[in-house]
Design a protein around this motif. Structure first.
Motif, short mmCIF file in Angstrom:
data_model
loop_
_atom_site.label_atom_id
_atom_site.label_comp_id
_atom_site.label_asym_id
_atom_site.label_seq_id
_atom_site.Cartn_x
_atom_site.Cartn_y
_atom_site.Cartn_z
N UNK A 1 0.40 -1.36 0.48
CA UNK A 1 -0.45 -0.01 0.18
C UNK A 1 1.02 1.48 -0.27
N UNK A 2 1.94 1.16 0.42
CA UNK A 2 2.25 2.38 0.84
C UNK A 2 3.55 2.57 -0.62
N UNK A 3 4.02 1.64 -1.08
CA UNK A 3 4.46 1.95 -2.76
C UNK A 3 3.27 2.48 -3.59
N UNK A 4 2.71 1.56 -3.39
CA UNK A 4 1.05 2.41 -4.38
C UNK A 4 0.96 4.07 -3.91
N UNK A 5 1.10 4.09 -3.21
CA UNK A 5 0.59 5.80 -1.84
C UNK A 5 1.86 6.25 -2.23
N UNK A 6 3.48 6.29 -2.41
CA UNK A 6 4.35 6.63 -2.92
C UNK A 6 4.55 7.25 -4.33
N UNK A 7 4.35 5.92 -5.61
CA UNK A 7 3.54 6.12 -7.16
C UNK A 7 2.73 7.52 -7.00
N UNK A 8 1.55 7.48 -6.44
CA UNK A 8 0.31 8.12 -6.52
C UNK A 8 0.65 8.99 -6.30
N UNK A 9 1.79 9.75 -5.55
CA UNK A 9 2.56 10.88 -5.38
C UNK A 9 3.01 11.99 -6.71
N UNK A 10 3.24 10.61 -7.17
CA UNK A 10 4.11 10.87 -8.50
C UNK A 10 3.77 11.55 -10.29
N UNK A 11 1.90 10.80 -9.31
CA UNK A 11 0.96 11.26 -10.95
C UNK A 11 0.97 12.64 -11.92
N UNK A 12 1.35 13.40 -10.06
CA UNK A 12 1.75 15.16 -11.29
C UNK A 12 0.17 16.07 -11.76
#
Length: 184
Positions: free
Chosen positions: A11-22
């Motif tokens: 879940x944390x990894x998924x969250x980190x990717x979502x912070x990069x969606x920009x």
């Protein structure tokens, strides 16, 4: 590693990717006809549905147009629920026989998160978030599902891949994803 930690890490990894969606929520993903926002909605909806069926409803989510915020709030609620006394260890009769809530969240829905993290990463031009070691673990889990892996709405038919491909690429091809897929 315990099931809550496995789910939390994915879940944390998924969250980190979502912070990069920009703002690229409408970017196409390797999931046919799904944009990034659709992938986020899918993982939230399927996890909520499973927990509802187990009489473990999550609190209603606050309305938001921000998929990253929706995911973050959802993931926090799931981890809080799994961390509640006895929830992760609770038994139920699963699709493949007896299971626990924690095992299902870690090894089915967490598996789904790992694969969809790759989908999001590809959509936004990030590298592969699945290591070869994790790919071997995910592939072993997929083997246990047999033909159910290719049921409607789960995975597309396997694609060919070179024999010398890495474990992550072999996993992705097994799941009907082109490891070389890139956003247009």
């Amino acid at each position: 590693m315990d099931t809550i930690t496995i789910f939390r890490n994915r879940a944390d990894r998924f969250n980190q990717l979502l912070t990069k969606v920009d703002g690229r929520w409408d970017a196409p993903t390797p999931c046919t006809d799904w944009a990034v926002r659709d992938v986020v909605r899918h993982v939230i909806d399927t996890e909520r549905d499973f927990l509802d069926r187990q009489q473990l409803p999550l609190p209603n989510q606050a309305a938001t147009d921000d998929p990253a915020q929706a995911w973050h709030s959802h993931a926090e609620a799931v981890i809080d629920l799994l961390s509640s006394d006895g929830v992760a260890e609770r038994n139920y009769e699963g699709y493949f026989g007896p299971a626990t809530i924690g095992d299902t969240m870690a090894n089915f829905y967490g598996w789904d998160l790992a694969v969809h993290a790759w989908d999001v990463a590809r959509a936004i031009g990030e590298g592969n978030p699945i290591s070869d070691a994790e790919a071997r673990e995910l592939a072993a889990g997929a083997e246990g599902w047999g033909a159910a892996l290719y049921s409607d709405g789960i995975c597309a038919a396997a694609l060919p891949v070179n024999d010398d491909a890495g474990d992550a690429d072999k996993l992705l091809a097994k799941l009907g994803r082109d490891p070389e897929w890139t956003a247009a």
